[in-house]
Design a protein around this motif. Structure first.
Motif, PDB file in Angstrom:
ATOM      1  N   GLY A 131       0.817  -1.200   0.000  1.00  0.00           N
ATOM      2  CA  GLY A 131       0.000   0.000   0.000  1.00  0.00           C
ATOM      3  C   GLY A 131       0.844   1.241   0.000  1.00  0.00           C
ATOM      4  N   LEU A 132       0.183   2.387  -0.118  1.00  0.00           N
ATOM      5  CA  LEU A 132       0.839   3.689  -0.093  1.00  0.00           C
ATOM      6  C   LEU A 132       0.296   4.493   1.078  1.00  0.00           C
ATOM      7  N   LEU A 133       1.208   5.128   1.808  1.00  0.00           N
ATOM      8  CA  LEU A 133       0.841   6.014   2.914  1.00  0.00           C
ATOM      9  C   LEU A 133       0.931   7.453   2.436  1.00  0.00           C
ATOM     10  N   MET A 134      -0.125   8.206   2.709  1.00  0.00           N
ATOM     11  CA  MET A 134      -0.200   9.573   2.216  1.00  0.00           C
ATOM     12  C   MET A 134      -0.733  10.509   3.294  1.00  0.00           C
ATOM     13  N   GLY A 135      -0.080  11.639   3.469  1.00  0.00           N
ATOM     14  CA  GLY A 135      -0.602  12.678   4.327  1.00  0.00           C
ATOM     15  C   GLY A 135      -1.584  13.542   3.557  1.00  0.00           C
ATOM     16  N   PHE A 136      -2.568  14.075   4.270  1.00  0.00           N
ATOM     17  CA  PHE A 136      -3.593  14.893   3.608  1.00  0.00           C
ATOM     18  C   PHE A 136      -3.866  16.203   4.330  1.00  0.00           C
ATOM     19  N   ALA A 137      -3.195  16.431   5.455  1.00  0.00           N
ATOM     20  CA  ALA A 137      -3.564  17.547   6.324  1.00  0.00           C
ATOM     21  C   ALA A 137      -3.386  18.914   5.669  1.00  0.00           C
ATOM     22  N   ASN A 138      -2.493  19.016   4.678  1.00  0.00           N
ATOM     23  CA  ASN A 138      -2.216  20.327   4.100  1.00  0.00           C
ATOM     24  C   ASN A 138      -2.835  20.537   2.716  1.00  0.00           C
ATOM     25  N   PHE A 139      -3.845  19.729   2.375  1.00  0.00           N
ATOM     26  CA  PHE A 139      -4.685  20.032   1.214  1.00  0.00           C
ATOM     27  C   PHE A 139      -5.728  21.049   1.666  1.00  0.00           C
ATOM     28  N   THR A 140      -5.547  22.292   1.274  1.00  0.00           N
ATOM     29  CA  THR A 140      -6.427  23.345   1.776  1.00  0.00           C
ATOM     30  C   THR A 140      -7.727  23.469   0.999  1.00  0.00           C
ATOM     31  N   GLN A 141      -7.839  22.792  -0.146  1.00  0.00           N
ATOM     32  CA  GLN A 141      -9.082  22.767  -0.904  1.00  0.00           C
ATOM     33  C   GLN A 141      -9.151  21.468  -1.706  1.00  0.00           C
ATOM     34  N   ARG A 142     -10.365  21.127  -2.124  1.00  0.00           N
ATOM     35  CA  ARG A 142     -10.575  19.856  -2.817  1.00  0.00           C
ATOM     36  C   ARG A 142      -9.691  19.728  -4.058  1.00  0.00           C
ATOM     37  N   THR A 143      -9.531  20.812  -4.790  1.00  0.00           N
ATOM     38  CA  THR A 143      -8.752  20.745  -6.035  1.00  0.00           C
ATOM     39  C   THR A 143      -7.290  20.415  -5.773  1.00  0.00           C
ATOM     40  N   ASP A 144      -6.773  20.784  -4.608  1.00  0.00           N
ATOM     41  CA  ASP A 144      -5.384  20.416  -4.267  1.00  0.00           C
ATOM     42  C   ASP A 144      -5.241  18.898  -4.229  1.00  0.00           C
ATOM     43  N   ALA A 145      -6.184  18.236  -3.564  1.00  0.00           N
ATOM     44  CA  ALA A 145      -6.140  16.773  -3.480  1.00  0.00           C
ATOM     45  C   ALA A 145      -6.329  16.155  -4.859  1.00  0.00           C
ATOM     46  N   GLU A 146      -7.233  16.688  -5.645  1.00  0.00           N
ATOM     47  CA  GLU A 146      -7.497  16.124  -6.966  1.00  0.00           C
ATOM     48  C   GLU A 146      -6.283  16.246  -7.877  1.00  0.00           C
ATOM     49  N   ARG A 147      -5.603  17.379  -7.827  1.00  0.00           N
ATOM     50  CA  ARG A 147      -4.408  17.555  -8.665  1.00  0.00           C
ATOM     51  C   ARG A 147      -3.285  16.619  -8.220  1.00  0.00           C
ATOM     52  N   ALA A 148      -3.120  16.455  -6.898  1.00  0.00           N
ATOM     53  CA  ALA A 148      -2.069  15.561  -6.404  1.00  0.00           C
ATOM     54  C   ALA A 148      -2.350  14.115  -6.806  1.00  0.00           C
ATOM     55  N   VAL A 149      -3.608  13.694  -6.731  1.00  0.00           N
ATOM     56  CA  VAL A 149      -3.957  12.330  -7.122  1.00  0.00           C
ATOM     57  C   VAL A 149      -3.790  12.150  -8.631  1.00  0.00           C
ATOM     58  N   ALA A 150      -4.061  13.191  -9.401  1.00  0.00           N
ATOM     59  CA  ALA A 150      -3.846  13.097 -10.853  1.00  0.00           C
ATOM     60  C   ALA A 150      -2.363  12.866 -11.158  1.00  0.00           C
ATOM     61  N   ARG A 151      -1.481  13.508 -10.413  1.00  0.00           N
ATOM     62  CA  ARG A 151      -0.045  13.270 -10.585  1.00  0.00           C
ATOM     63  C   ARG A 151       0.313  11.849 -10.180  1.00  0.00           C
ATOM     64  N   LEU A 152      -0.315  11.356  -9.104  1.00  0.00           N
ATOM     65  CA  LEU A 152      -0.090   9.976  -8.680  1.00  0.00           C
ATOM     66  C   LEU A 152      -0.592   8.999  -9.740  1.00  0.00           C
ATOM     67  N   ALA A 153      -1.721   9.307 -10.360  1.00  0.00           N
ATOM     68  CA  ALA A 153      -2.292   8.418 -11.365  1.00  0.00           C
ATOM     69  C   ALA A 153      -1.344   8.223 -12.543  1.00  0.00           C
ATOM     70  N   ARG A 154      -0.569   9.254 -12.861  1.00  0.00           N
ATOM     71  CA  ARG A 154       0.362   9.137 -13.992  1.00  0.00           C
ATOM     72  C   ARG A 154       1.444   8.094 -13.702  1.00  0.00           C
ATOM     73  N   LEU A 155       1.765   7.878 -12.422  1.00  0.00           N
ATOM     74  CA  LEU A 155       2.736   6.840 -12.084  1.00  0.00           C
ATOM     75  C   LEU A 155       2.211   5.462 -12.417  1.00  0.00           C
ATOM     76  N   PHE A 156       0.907   5.263 -12.215  1.00  0.00           N
ATOM     77  CA  PHE A 156       0.308   3.968 -12.543  1.00  0.00           C
ATOM     78  C   PHE A 156       0.168   3.784 -14.058  1.00  0.00           C
ATOM     79  N   ASN A 157       0.098   4.909 -14.748  1.00  0.00           N
ATOM     80  CA  ASN A 157      -0.096   4.836 -16.204  1.00  0.00           C
ATOM     81  C   ASN A 157       1.212   4.962 -16.972  1.00  0.00           C
ATOM     82  N   GLY A 158       2.302   4.702 -16.298  1.00  0.00           N
ATOM     83  CA  GLY A 158       3.600   4.739 -16.969  1.00  0.00           C
ATOM     84  C   GLY A 158       4.106   6.121 -17.271  1.00  0.00           C
ATOM     85  N   GLY A 159       3.579   7.126 -16.548  1.00  0.00           N
ATOM     86  CA  GLY A 159       4.058   8.491 -16.738  1.00  0.00           C
ATOM     87  C   GLY A 159       3.388   9.217 -17.872  1.00  0.00           C
ATOM     88  N   ASN A 160       2.356   8.621 -18.501  1.00  0.00           N
ATOM     89  CA  ASN A 160       1.685   9.287 -19.623  1.00  0.00           C
ATOM     90  C   ASN A 160       0.652  10.281 -19.131  1.00  0.00           C
TER      91      ASN A 160
END
Length: 478
Positions: free
Chosen positions: A449-478
């Protein structure tokens, strides 16, 4: 040769390589090249840390990895030596050894921003900085000549009294100020406990998985860590007794286990206390994240059930206020006050009296309680933002585990194939402060699994953008 080695051992804070990793590689290279001969004594942890200008824990982590790989030997108080029976250096020195898991990469990027998913950080934007600054400024204005003298080695009386009142009201712990010892952070607290109660060669139970810093600290001190598995009821006490019934100490996070987030069941709490009483062993309770509970009151600590004086209670202000305070506290049984008083006089407190007095005022004036109450719904909301973003973008790869509190989220990989370490490493390279669950395990592998801190996401879009960057790791960086 030792002098030559030390003269060339220089660290670079600008490198992406953690400092402990730089020390590890340079010592290993020096052994491989013959600059450090078999049987030669290395500098003490304290001495090398002082020479390099780093924390003792940094050197301890490097030494612990070298000891684990057979390059060094710890001889307790006699020091650390290059192993007389070195590994096959031509074979083992070529590949880069896998590093020990660090608690986090650098807290700040060069642009001053915190990397997404940083563990161990409370919501710094929500901390009442203006109020805190007024309290500190008032302490500076009203300070007396006496406040400039040597401070008490076990902590300021007003802070210890404030901690006693807080623990009584909020955690159900009955103690006296003389039982409280203030330390400069959790690592210093562990060092105090080890130096006061344990001797090299003692068995110590550690949670598996558990906080990565704990294992190398005990190894560096010459202890024999015993990995005790953790399941849905917390540490498996029966497994610990089976593996090492004569252990001198158990170190655990019973209220909110780190990193799995489970709580130690009542049956296991009673079994642990009974074992400690029968074996005259000690229990170090790290009340990790206990105050950060989203629903209902925090669970009672193990210390509140202790009737035989076997539990030492460790708390810290890093998660409730801010980590830069470097302030933790230890509550010891009455029978250990004299022993810890002696070790405190040898080691000192390490926390600036100005900060201690300010924290005491922050508690006594009621700000601490109000701050904790305000933070709970904030953390609940920010965790939901991250959990929902993962569900929307990565549900085929990650499954978020449920939790009742805390400031970090565990998302298990739906298909385990040795990926979490690789994903965490790639995440660091891309500026994402991910940690792999596998790196928190000692001897009992479980689901990845992956451990992730979330306390400093000050708005929903911050979390969504960070997860989108994480998603690119699963998709081979595309």
């Amino acid at each position: 040769m030792m002098h030559q080695f030390l003269s060339t051992l220089r660290l670079d804070n600008q490198l992406g390589e953690p400092l402990y990793r730089q020390i590890y590689l340079r010592v290993k290279d020096a052994i491989a090249q013959g600059a450090l001969l078999a049987g030669s004594r290395l500098p003490s942890v304290r001495g090398l840390a002082s020479d390099l200008g780093v924390a003792r824990a940094t050197v301890e982590s490097a030494y612990a990895q070298l000891i684990a790989e057979g390059f060094l030997q710890s001889r307790g108080q006699a020091g650390t030596y290059v192993s007389p029976q070195l590994p096959d250096l031509p074979v083992r020195a070529a590949p880069v050894a896998e590093p020990l898991p660090a608690v986090a990469p650098n807290s700040l990027h060069p642009n001053g921003m915190m990397p997404p998913f940083q563990l161990g950080l409370p919501a710094l934007d929500a901390f009442p900085r203006a109020l805190w600054q007024r309290i500190v400024a008032r302490q500076l204005r009203t300070g007396t000549t006496a406040s400039l003298a040597h401070p008490p080695t076990n902590g300021l009386p007003e802070l210890r009294a404030a901690i006693v009142n807080y623990l009584h009201l909020s955690r159900g712990i009955s103690c006296r100020p003389e039982q409280v010892f203030v330390c400069a952070g959790y690592q210093a607290l562990l060092d105090r406990v080890i130096g006061t109660l344990l001797t090299p060669g003692d068995d110590v139970w550690l949670e598996d998985p558990g906080y990565p810093v704990t294992l190398p600290l005990f190894r560096a001190a010459g202890m024999r860590p015993v990995a005790v598995p953790v399941d849905e009821q917390g540490m498996d006490i029966a497994a610990g007794i089976s593996a090492a019934p004569g252990a001198r100490m158990a170190v655990l996070t019973p209220t909110h286990q780190s990193p799995l987030g489970v709580s130690l069941s009542l049956a296991r709490r009673m079994a642990l206390l009974e074992w400690a009483q029968q074996r005259a062993a000690w229990i170090l309770e790290d009340d990790y994240d206990s105050e950060v509970r989203y629903h209902g009151r925090p669970l009672p600590p193990l210390k509140s059930l202790d009737r035989q004086g076997r539990v030492l209670y460790a708390g810290t202000f890093s998660k409730t206020l801010f980590p830069a305070l470097r302030m933790a506290y230890l509550v010891v049984p009455v029978g250990l006050v004299e022993a810890f008083g002696h070790s405190s006089r040898l080691r000192g407190c390490g926390c600036p009296p100005l900060m201690q007095a300010s924290v005491a005022d922050f508690i006594n004036q009621g700000h601490f309680y109000r701050h904790l109450k305000r933070m709970r719904p904030i953390y609940r909301q920010r965790r939901e933002w991250l959990a929902q973003a993962i569900e929307q973008q990565l549900s085929e790869h990650l499954a978020v585990t449920s939790q009742a509190g805390g400031i970090q989220l565990l998302a298990r990989l739906t298909a385990s194939s040795g990926q979490d370490k690789r994903l965490a490493q790639r995440g660091w390279e891309e500026g994402l402060s991910l940690q792999a669950l596998s790196d928190w395990q000692i001897a009992h592998p479980s689901a990845e699994g992956l451990l992730m801190g979330f306390a400093n996401f000050t708005q929903r879009t911050d979390a969504e953008r960070a997860v989108a960057r994480l998603a690119r790791l699963f998709n081979g960086g595309n």
